[in-house]
Structures are given as C-alpha cells and as structure tokens.
Write a protein that holds these residues in place. Sequence first.
Motif, short mmCIF file in Angstrom:
data_model
loop_
_atom_site.label_atom_id
_atom_site.label_comp_id
_atom_site.label_asym_id
_atom_site.label_seq_id
_atom_site.Cartn_x
_atom_site.Cartn_y
_atom_site.Cartn_z
N LYS A 49 0.66 -1.27 0.02
CA LYS A 49 -0.11 -0.03 -0.10
C LYS A 49 0.76 1.42 0.09
O LYS A 49 0.52 2.19 -0.57
N GLN A 50 2.15 1.27 0.74
CA GLN A 50 2.99 2.33 0.42
C GLN A 50 3.44 2.66 -0.96
O GLN A 50 3.58 3.80 -1.26
N ASP A 51 3.72 1.57 -1.61
CA ASP A 51 4.14 1.42 -3.14
C ASP A 51 3.11 2.35 -3.82
O ASP A 51 3.30 3.07 -4.61
N ALA A 52 1.56 1.80 -3.58
CA ALA A 52 0.62 2.34 -4.41
C ALA A 52 0.57 3.72 -4.19
O ALA A 52 -0.02 4.47 -5.05
N ALA A 53 0.53 4.27 -2.88
CA ALA A 53 0.27 5.56 -2.49
C ALA A 53 1.49 6.43 -3.20
O ALA A 53 1.04 7.53 -3.42
N LEU A 54 2.71 6.01 -3.41
CA LEU A 54 3.68 6.63 -3.99
C LEU A 54 3.23 6.74 -5.51
O LEU A 54 3.60 7.88 -6.23
N ILE A 55 3.00 5.59 -5.84
CA ILE A 55 2.72 5.48 -7.41
C ILE A 55 1.64 6.52 -7.64
O ILE A 55 1.60 7.10 -8.88
N MET A 56 0.61 6.52 -7.27
CA MET A 56 -0.51 7.45 -7.38
C MET A 56 -0.18 8.80 -7.13
O MET A 56 -0.86 9.62 -7.71
N SER A 57 0.98 8.94 -6.65
CA SER A 57 1.40 10.71 -6.32
C SER A 57 2.43 10.86 -7.26
O SER A 57 2.97 11.91 -7.22
N GLY A 58 2.71 9.87 -8.45
CA GLY A 58 3.70 10.05 -9.35
C GLY A 58 5.10 10.07 -8.87
O GLY A 58 6.04 10.47 -9.41
N LEU A 59 5.32 9.18 -7.69
CA LEU A 59 6.67 9.17 -7.31
C LEU A 59 6.99 7.47 -7.60
O LEU A 59 6.49 6.65 -7.32
N PHE A 60 8.40 7.45 -7.76
CA PHE A 60 9.08 6.03 -7.91
C PHE A 60 9.20 5.31 -6.69
O PHE A 60 10.00 5.92 -5.81
#
Length: 257
Positions: A49-60
């Motif tokens: 879920k941390q990865d998903a939050a970053l991805i949806m915020s445009g962060l790798f």
Amino acid sequence: MTMIFHSDYKKFGFRLSEITALLEENNISLKTPSRTWPVEYQQMPAFTKQDAALIMSGLFPDEVDDWRFWDDPPSEVDRKLRLIDACQHEILAQDARLNGFEKPKTEIGSVDRISHAAWRNWSKEKGLDWPIPDSTESTAPPKTDEELLRRLSAEEGRRKKAEADAEILRAQVSDLQKKVDQLNRLVGDGSAIALHNTRLMKIALAVQREYWTDVDQRPNQEALWGDLREKYKLSQLQAEAVELVACPIDRQKKTKK
C-alpha cells in the motif's frame, strides 16, 4: 509568514494543482513534464500500500529508500495512504476477485502485497490516476509522439538487456563445453564411466591429471609406484593396479627404432 516546525509546510504551503489552477485563471499555462515509468514497473505483479500511495502520487517507490520518509510523508502521499486505509475492504475484494481468493483478508498490512491489476482497477473506479502504463495495451498504436518515443526507448532497453543476457549465456555455454571436453578426454566413451566410483578409481583419475597431461612425457613406472605408496598410503599391489588403470599407453609394447 514564518514556519516554526518542519511540518508546517502542510499548513502554509500550496498544492501544485492549486498553483496550476491559479495560473490558468490568469491565462498562464504550466506544463508539468510527465515521468516515464520504467518498463519493470509494468511487469511488477504486486505492490504494497505504501508503494501504491507513492505511485498514485507520481513517485517511484525505489527512489524512497529512507524509512524516515514515512514518519512525515508529503501531504499528497499521506492523503493517498489514508484513502487506501479507508477503502481497504474494497481493494481486498478486488484483489480476491482477480486471484480467486475465497476468503479475502480483512485489512492490508504494511508488508501485504496487492496485485497490480487490483490497484489499477480500484484507482480507475475511484477516478484516481494510476500512471504506470498497462502492459496489455502496448499492442495498441501509439497516440502521441511522446508515447512512440517512450515505447521505442523501452524496446531499445529490452533489446540491450537481451543482448547482455545472451552474451552471459554464451560465455556460460563456452565454459560448460570446455568442462565437457575435459571430461570426455578423461573418461573416453560412455562405456568407460564407472558404475561405482571407488577410492582407487578416484586416485587413478587424479594420477592421469597429474602425470599424464602429456603422453609424450612418460613418468617412470617404479617412481610412480613409490609416489602412490607414499601419497595415498597404498600397498605395492594397489599402486601397480592404479598405475595400470591410469596409464594411457601400452608399456609392454616395444618402441620401434
């Protein structure tokens, strides 16, 4: 306006969307460059879920390697993470449908991984942007020059990686072939392979490697017996037997003058 604590930027700062809207109201366009997501992200089967939050915020996600980041994440990432926690039952149900789970989990832990497709579908349902291109859509014609260049760059990267992998495999095959050739020289034909690799057979092979690498340089038979008795603690009979098996020439055959 003075900020007292490092987290005060959340109270006094401006969101990018707000700045963009303000500029557009005044007929000032601000073009935000889009990030090109590495092809590896398209192939990832699942994300936390941390990865998903970053991805949806445009962060790798692989660029966030400091655990202290999550002590005080950027406001946009924090909002995405809070939304995920609030909707975790929907996400888990989506994941269960896609993977055929009969009893989905009740909550998403910090180390739980949810399928890539579940994150994509849930984001779409919520009207959120999932910026990683769908690998299943790669066969569709590119709609823009930017997308065409991105695909060409990705294909070039895959080609170079495939060539590098092929070169490694060629080197491994070459090394293995050398070992096979060496074993063939030591063993000869298939009928010479021992059914039971006894201690004396192992010694005979070691003798060939040590004394018979060059058949034109013949070791003295009696000296070899002595070496075997001393090095391997063999009896005279055993030493003669090992030397006889290891010897690649016929010592009884007279050399023509």
